[in-house]
Design an enzyme around this catalytic site. Sequence first.
Site: not given
Length: 449
Positions: A271-273, A275-276
């Site tokens: 969910h992080c790399i 999207l962020d």
Amino acid sequence: MKAVLLEKIERRTAHIGVIGLGYVGLPLAVEFARAGFRVLGYDVSERVVKLINGGKSHIADVSASAVADLVRTGKLEATTDATRLGELDAMSIAVPTPLAKTRDPDMSYVLSATETVARSARPGQLIILESTTYPGTTRELLQPAMEARGFVVGSDVFLAFSPERVDPGNERWTTKNTPKVVGGITADCTEVAVALYSSCIEKVVPVSSPEAAELTKLLENTFRSVNIAMVNEMAIVCDKLGVNVWEVIDAAATKPFGFMRFTPGPGIGGHCIPLDPHYLAWKMRTLNYKTRFIDLASEINSEMPMYVVKKVSAALNEERKAVKGSRVLVLGIAYKRDIDDMRESPALDVISLLQELGAEVSYHDPHVPHFAEDGIRLKSVALTEGVLRDADAVVIVTDHSSVDYQRVVNEASLVIDTRNATSRTMTGRAHIVSLSDSPLSSKAVGASS
């Protein structure tokens, strides 16, 4: 208000809330409860709330026994009743922040949570946003919502941002011992938020503003995205030069300074790399600035599943087989090793692309028994000798540690290894193809790649 709240935190009489009981929220709620607070978890999912109140966990990193103990002693409770948020002295908002198909931020969950909190807000509350978002969110969304209720931020209510740093499946770095960055709207907001997190987190790092805290998380994951893209491109470069990228990385990693080891793969997930960095890119577009590194890294990483499928196609072609009609077994569909999290997993793209080419795709993943994503519905098959021998190609997408890769090499006829999982296997039946292959090393039976 500040003095009263600080005293409640010190005495552990503050009633703490966590909004959103997913991969971030539930571990945080457990840590607050273990620290001696009475914790109320709020979630819109009745299933999740029922599980937690029944002493069960839906998150692999949180044991059911831990939840059961805290529920039994009255330290942890879950609810779908938003009106109960008014009971709380402090709360952390940990809701999803996905991207729209246009790669623009989808702030609907944060907006909904903000509206829910604002309706029940009362003087003396501390509200902390943990959801990853663009710089300015806390000041531009949460602060006006509180001020619309007539509250003075920093006096009546306290607002801060503290980015979540959860790494699913990481047993060394957990919610408790991963340093917590905190930035408040005012100095008093920061002080109260630091006091709260210091009660259950080993190290808290205050920064000057919520914008600094928001940008900290984006920098961390943009750094990873860019470096992963660089090493993914290096894998393609090595393939074209006939050099084994894993050998090059191992050699470069012997340098004791000036090099940080990153490894290539079939794409990025979680969910992080993935999207962020787009949150930061979107914010910069509103300021008429183009984030070139972010855009290029995203382009390279998003093309890796297609690169893998091309490798599969070329390997099958060497065996005088077409992709269409070939039986392809995908090993691992979680986005990384030894977890059940499939969010943004590159395996989904690999499977979809193979199916579009007419392959008969099955998969094995010891952590994901079945899934239904993006129109694909599949169940994990047992990794038997027959399944391995019947496959025209086995594609290692996620290298779960519980899989016996020597057995895979022994039984399969063709293995496309995107994670270097077969590098330590001995001679076997399989012809092994890596992300980059060196003509100087044998590609025949038992070759390491």
